[in-house]
Design a protein around this motif. Structure first.
Motif, PDB file in Angstrom:
ATOM      1  N   UNK A 104      48.037 -25.036  15.537  1.00 47.83           N
ATOM      2  CA  UNK A 104      47.805 -23.803  14.774  1.00 47.83           C
ATOM      3  C   UNK A 104      47.971 -24.076  13.284  1.00 47.83           C
ATOM      4  N   UNK A 105      47.388 -23.172  12.469  1.00 41.67           N
ATOM      5  CA  UNK A 105      47.599 -23.243  11.030  1.00 41.67           C
ATOM      6  C   UNK A 105      49.023 -22.802  10.703  1.00 41.67           C
ATOM      7  N   UNK A 106      49.651 -23.487   9.759  1.00 43.25           N
ATOM      8  CA  UNK A 106      51.006 -23.077   9.339  1.00 43.25           C
ATOM      9  C   UNK A 106      50.896 -21.713   8.662  1.00 43.25           C
ATOM     10  N   UNK A 107      51.669 -20.712   9.118  1.00 44.80           N
ATOM     11  CA  UNK A 107      51.576 -19.379   8.499  1.00 44.80           C
ATOM     12  C   UNK A 107      51.979 -19.430   7.025  1.00 44.80           C
ATOM     13  N   UNK A 108      51.327 -18.589   6.208  1.00 40.25           N
ATOM     14  CA  UNK A 108      51.647 -18.574   4.773  1.00 40.25           C
ATOM     15  C   UNK A 108      53.067 -18.098   4.543  1.00 40.25           C
ATOM     16  N   UNK A 109      53.515 -17.142   5.344  1.00 45.25           N
ATOM     17  CA  UNK A 109      54.892 -16.655   5.221  1.00 45.25           C
ATOM     18  C   UNK A 109      55.498 -16.506   6.620  1.00 45.25           C
ATOM     19  N   UNK A 110      56.782 -16.732   6.702  1.00 45.83           N
ATOM     20  CA  UNK A 110      57.504 -16.522   7.958  1.00 45.83           C
ATOM     21  C   UNK A 110      58.667 -15.588   7.660  1.00 45.83           C
ATOM     22  N   UNK A 111      58.769 -14.531   8.400  1.00 44.07           N
ATOM     23  CA  UNK A 111      59.830 -13.550   8.173  1.00 44.07           C
ATOM     24  C   UNK A 111      60.614 -13.391   9.462  1.00 44.07           C
ATOM     25  N   UNK A 112      61.937 -13.382   9.346  1.00 44.76           N
ATOM     26  CA  UNK A 112      62.781 -13.157  10.521  1.00 44.76           C
ATOM     27  C   UNK A 112      63.548 -11.853  10.333  1.00 44.76           C
ATOM     28  N   UNK A 113      63.783 -11.154  11.397  1.00 42.83           N
ATOM     29  CA  UNK A 113      64.544  -9.913  11.311  1.00 42.83           C
ATOM     30  C   UNK A 113      65.690  -9.941  12.297  1.00 42.83           C
TER      31      UNK A 113
END
Ligand SMILES: Cc1cc2nc3c(=O)[nH]c(=O)nc-3n(C[C@H](O)[C@H](O)[C@H](O)COP(=O)(O)OP(=O)(O)OC[C@H]3O[C@@H](n4cnc5c(N)ncnc54)[C@H](O)[C@@H]3O)c2cc1C
Length: 119
Positions: A104-113
């Motif tokens: 997969x393409x590396x996501x531009x941003x990664x957010x965790x909650x």
């Protein structure tokens, strides 16, 4: 991909192409061992477990025949789904000698909650 490569070695190589392999069981593990145990890990929530990343396999059978499963086509409704015979079989049905995997393409941003509940 050869089965002795580990998922972290693969991800080091893929990074320069802006790609990554999504299965991450925490501990380092080989791609062959991961297919043979149908590994998961936290990213499986979004991307799926190991068997969902395998397009096709080359397998050495106990009778010394080399056997190929799957195709490059996404279509999966015709014929036996033979990848599943070897995924999770812990090497009892055959030895995985090559894997073709989804990346997969590396996501531009990664957010965790995180959810905190106050009682
Ligand atoms: C600290 C730790 C945390 C873990 N966390 C998770 C987790 O969160 N989620 C999860 O799903 N798993 C988890 N695991 C399990 C982990 O996914 C498996 O141990 C790992 O995928 C096995 O890969 P390996 O390369 O170590 O294989 P091995 O331990 O060498 O082999 C595992 C099995 O696969 C067979 N095998 C190996 N290579 C092949 C091959 N080429 N062809 C056919 N059979 C083969 C072996 O005969 C054996 O039966 C964790 C393991 C550890 C140690």
């Amino acid at each position: 991909m050869i089965p002795g490569v580990t998922w972290s070695q693969l991800n080091k190589k893929l990074k320069s192409y802006g790609l990554f392999f999504s299965v991450n069981p925490g501990a380092d593990a080989t791609l062959g061992g991961m297919a043979a145990t149908n590994t998961s890990g936290t990213p499986a929530v979004k991307y799926g477990v190991m068997k969902e990343q395998v397009t096709s396999l080359e397998v050495a059978l106990p009778n010394r025949n080399i056997f190929h499963t799957g195709t490059q086509a996404a279509k999966s409704s015709s014929g036996y789904h033979l990848n599943s015979l070897f995924e999770g079989a812990e090497g009892t049905v055959g030895c995985i000698t090559k894997l073709t995997l989804h990346v997969y393409g590396i996501p531009e941003t990664i957010v965790a909650g995180r959810y905190l509940s106050v009682i």
